[in-house]
Design a protein around this motif. Structure first.
Motif, short mmCIF file in Angstrom:
data_model
loop_
_atom_site.label_atom_id
_atom_site.label_comp_id
_atom_site.label_asym_id
_atom_site.label_seq_id
_atom_site.Cartn_x
_atom_site.Cartn_y
_atom_site.Cartn_z
N PRO A 125 0.82 -1.22 0.00
CA PRO A 125 0.00 0.00 0.00
C PRO A 125 0.85 1.27 0.00
O PRO A 125 1.91 1.32 0.63
CB PRO A 125 -0.80 -0.11 1.30
N THR A 126 0.35 2.29 -0.70
CA THR A 126 1.01 3.60 -0.69
C THR A 126 0.10 4.66 -0.08
O THR A 126 0.39 5.84 -0.14
CB THR A 126 1.41 4.04 -2.11
N THR A 127 -1.04 4.21 0.48
CA THR A 127 -1.92 5.10 1.24
C THR A 127 -2.16 4.43 2.59
O THR A 127 -1.69 3.32 2.84
CB THR A 127 -3.27 5.33 0.54
N CYS A 128 -2.91 5.11 3.44
CA CYS A 128 -3.14 4.55 4.78
C CYS A 128 -4.64 4.35 4.99
O CYS A 128 -5.21 4.87 5.93
CB CYS A 128 -2.55 5.45 5.86
N LEU A 168 4.76 6.57 1.87
CA LEU A 168 3.71 7.53 2.23
C LEU A 168 4.23 8.96 2.36
O LEU A 168 3.45 9.89 2.55
CB LEU A 168 3.06 7.12 3.56
N LYS A 169 5.54 9.14 2.22
CA LYS A 169 6.12 10.46 2.49
C LYS A 169 5.61 11.55 1.57
O LYS A 169 5.52 12.71 1.95
CB LYS A 169 7.65 10.37 2.40
N GLU A 170 5.27 11.21 0.33
CA GLU A 170 4.81 12.21 -0.62
C GLU A 170 3.29 12.18 -0.81
O GLU A 170 2.77 12.81 -1.72
CB GLU A 170 5.51 12.00 -1.98
N LEU A 171 2.59 11.45 0.06
CA LEU A 171 1.13 11.36 -0.05
C LEU A 171 0.51 12.71 0.29
O LEU A 171 0.66 13.20 1.41
CB LEU A 171 0.61 10.29 0.91
N PRO A 172 -0.17 13.36 -0.67
CA PRO A 172 -0.77 14.67 -0.39
C PRO A 172 -1.79 14.59 0.74
O PRO A 172 -2.41 13.54 0.95
CB PRO A 172 -1.45 15.04 -1.71
N PHE A 173 -1.98 15.70 1.44
CA PHE A 173 -2.85 15.70 2.61
C PHE A 173 -4.27 15.23 2.26
O PHE A 173 -4.89 14.49 3.04
CB PHE A 173 -2.90 17.10 3.24
N GLU A 174 -4.80 15.64 1.11
CA GLU A 174 -6.18 15.26 0.78
C GLU A 174 -6.32 13.75 0.62
O GLU A 174 -7.35 13.16 1.00
CB GLU A 174 -6.64 15.97 -0.51
N PHE A 175 -5.28 13.08 0.08
CA PHE A 175 -5.35 11.63 -0.06
C PHE A 175 -5.09 10.94 1.27
O PHE A 175 -5.66 9.88 1.55
CB PHE A 175 -4.36 11.16 -1.13
N GLU A 224 1.11 19.09 8.83
CA GLU A 224 2.45 18.49 8.82
C GLU A 224 2.69 17.58 10.01
O GLU A 224 3.65 16.80 10.02
CB GLU A 224 3.52 19.60 8.77
N ALA A 225 1.84 17.68 11.02
CA ALA A 225 2.00 16.84 12.21
C ALA A 225 1.79 15.36 11.88
O ALA A 225 2.16 14.48 12.67
CB ALA A 225 1.02 17.28 13.30
N ARG A 226 1.22 15.07 10.70
CA ARG A 226 1.01 13.67 10.32
C ARG A 226 2.31 12.99 9.92
O ARG A 226 2.42 11.75 10.00
CB ARG A 226 0.02 13.58 9.16
N ILE A 227 3.29 13.77 9.46
CA ILE A 227 4.49 13.19 8.85
C ILE A 227 5.23 12.22 9.79
O ILE A 227 5.55 11.09 9.39
CB ILE A 227 5.45 14.29 8.34
N PRO A 228 5.51 12.60 11.05
CA PRO A 228 6.26 11.68 11.92
C PRO A 228 5.47 10.43 12.31
O PRO A 228 6.06 9.47 12.81
CB PRO A 228 6.55 12.53 13.17
N ILE A 229 4.16 10.43 12.12
CA ILE A 229 3.36 9.28 12.55
C ILE A 229 2.70 8.55 11.37
O ILE A 229 1.73 7.82 11.55
CB ILE A 229 2.29 9.71 13.59
N GLU A 314 -17.46 13.93 14.04
CA GLU A 314 -17.71 14.77 12.87
C GLU A 314 -16.90 16.06 12.94
O GLU A 314 -16.31 16.49 11.94
CB GLU A 314 -19.21 15.08 12.78
N GLU A 315 -16.83 16.65 14.12
CA GLU A 315 -16.06 17.88 14.29
C GLU A 315 -14.58 17.63 14.03
O GLU A 315 -13.89 18.44 13.40
CB GLU A 315 -16.27 18.41 15.71
N LEU A 316 -14.09 16.47 14.48
CA LEU A 316 -12.68 16.12 14.27
C LEU A 316 -12.41 15.85 12.80
O LEU A 316 -11.41 16.32 12.23
CB LEU A 316 -12.33 14.90 15.13
N LEU A 317 -13.28 15.11 12.14
CA LEU A 317 -13.07 14.78 10.73
C LEU A 317 -13.23 16.00 9.83
O LEU A 317 -12.64 16.06 8.75
CB LEU A 317 -14.04 13.68 10.28
N ASN A 318 -14.01 16.97 10.28
CA ASN A 318 -14.17 18.20 9.49
C ASN A 318 -12.86 18.98 9.36
O ASN A 318 -12.73 19.82 8.46
CB ASN A 318 -15.25 19.10 10.10
N VAL A 319 -11.91 18.70 10.23
CA VAL A 319 -10.57 19.30 10.10
C VAL A 319 -9.90 18.76 8.84
O VAL A 319 -9.11 19.45 8.19
CB VAL A 319 -9.71 18.98 11.35
N LEU A 320 -10.25 17.53 8.46
CA LEU A 320 -9.64 16.87 7.30
C LEU A 320 -10.45 17.09 6.03
O LEU A 320 -9.90 17.44 4.99
CB LEU A 320 -9.53 15.37 7.57
#
Length: 371
Positions: A125-128, A168-175, A224-229, A314-320
């Protein structure tokens, strides 16, 4: 009673180079991937394998037309291994090419062809999100039938599922957002499935915890906080894949399919649009079952009351991804009846996994409430 089955061997590598050396990639391999993934991570290794770029055969969700075109190009190649490197679309298509009988693909999905696996299958996989690397499910838009359908047979299990966080390092935020939401919903749906066991719940609940805590970091510290995790999200997606591969997903996925097939809404986003509507309905119809355990667990992670769980998610996912009304996708209200008919007549595989029974009227009511 069968409690848990994990078919592929699961391997992890820090880099693509480690994988290439360990699995000894060679000219008898058929690699199905994207041009971007190949150029970014594999081109410099001068592989002798047969390389196929899936997007050459069409954009959007994978379809019967894409598979037929790809089949015409590879049917005379004497490949012995299939290596799928990509998101859900690539992995779902790659599974089919490990079979002896592929075309006509509509006949394959309607179980009119014999299922014979005659090639080794490696999925990376190249997505999560999809967890497809550990499931026996391939999903295609069958344009000839005007629907999206899943094929679930043991012959399309991978032999090896390979986790490489580097991809996953180059996976855009929307994906990242749409794929990880898909994984979260895999975990949540499978946790309340009638087929859930103590073993599948262990994977479901761990995946939920990892994903939601990761989202809280993104909410508090930015994208960008997603990158280390990213490794955590990759593993969580895999855990969710193991859970729903055994226990199954239900109405959220079933009801999202018409939105994805007819309006080309990304799969994770389409699931999100259905999620709270379905689970609030479950809660109203059967409040004392496994959903009570689920809500208590989610409330603890989210730091809210059990009654506020779905609003808080829903409030948390709305950030994404901002939540939309179905009308915002250009869907005429009268088409909701067609959506309902499609779910009730074509998605029996998924609807059998519902937490509690949903009638045709209930399904239409959920769509109407989300409109």
């Amino acid at each position: 009673m069968k409690e848990l089955s994990i078919k592929p061997e699961i391997h992890t590598f820090d880099s693509c180079e480690e994988f290439i050396n360990s699995f000894n990639l060679r000219k008898e391999d058929l690699i199905i991937t994207s041009e971007h993934t190949y150029n970014s991570y594999f081109k410099n290794f001068n592989l002798k394998s047969n390389i196929i770029f899936l997007r050459k055969y069409g954009k959007g969700e994978p379809s019967d037309e894409m598979v037929e075109s790809l089949y015409e190009d590879v049917k005379d190649i004497p490949y012995k291994r299939v290596i799928g490197i990509g998101g859900g679309s690539v992995l779902d298509v790659s599974k089919l090419f490990a079979l002896k009988n592929i075309s006509p693909v509509v006949d394959l999905f309607e179980h009119k062809l014999e299922f014979i696996k005659d090639k080794e299958l490696i999925l990376i996989p190249t997505t999560c999100g999809t967890g497809s690397e550990v499931t026996n499910i391939s999903i295609l838009e069958l344009k000839a039938k005007h629907t999206k359908l899943g094929l679930a047979v043991d012959e399309i299990y991978a032999d090896y599922a390979v986790m490489i966080p580097e991809l996953l390092k180059e996976l855009p935020f929307e994906f990242f957002a749409t794929s990880s939401i898909d994984a979260l919903i895999h975990a949540i749906e499978s946790s309340v499935s009638p087929k859930a066991t103590a073993y599948t719940e262990m994977f479901s609940y761990k995946a939920m915890e990892m994903i939601l805590k990761g989202y809280q970091r993104v909410r508090d510290n930015g994208p960008e906080a997603r990158i280390p995790i990213l490794k955590d999200f990759l593993l969580a997606s895999n855990y969710a894949g193991i859970a729903f591969g055994n226990a199954g997903c239900g109405a959220v996925h079933a009801m999202s399919y018409p939105l994805g097939a007819n309006y080309h809404v990304p799969h994770g986003e389409a699931n999100y649009q259905m999620f709270t509507g379905v689970f609030k309905t479950y809660e109203a119809l059967k409040p004392e079952g496994n959903i009570k355990k689920l809500n208590a667990f989610l409330a603890q992670i989210l730091g809210c009351s059990e009654e506020a769980v779905y609003s808080e998610i829903e409030e948390l996912l709305n950030v994404l991804i901002p939540k939309k009304q179905l009308r915002e996708y250009g869907i005429p209200k009268e088409e909701l009846k067609d959506f309902t008919e499609s779910v009730m007549t074509k998605q029996g595989r998924l609807m059998a996994n519902n937490y509690t029974e949903l009638t045709r009227e209930t399904v239409y009511g959920i769509y109407e409430g989300l409109y």
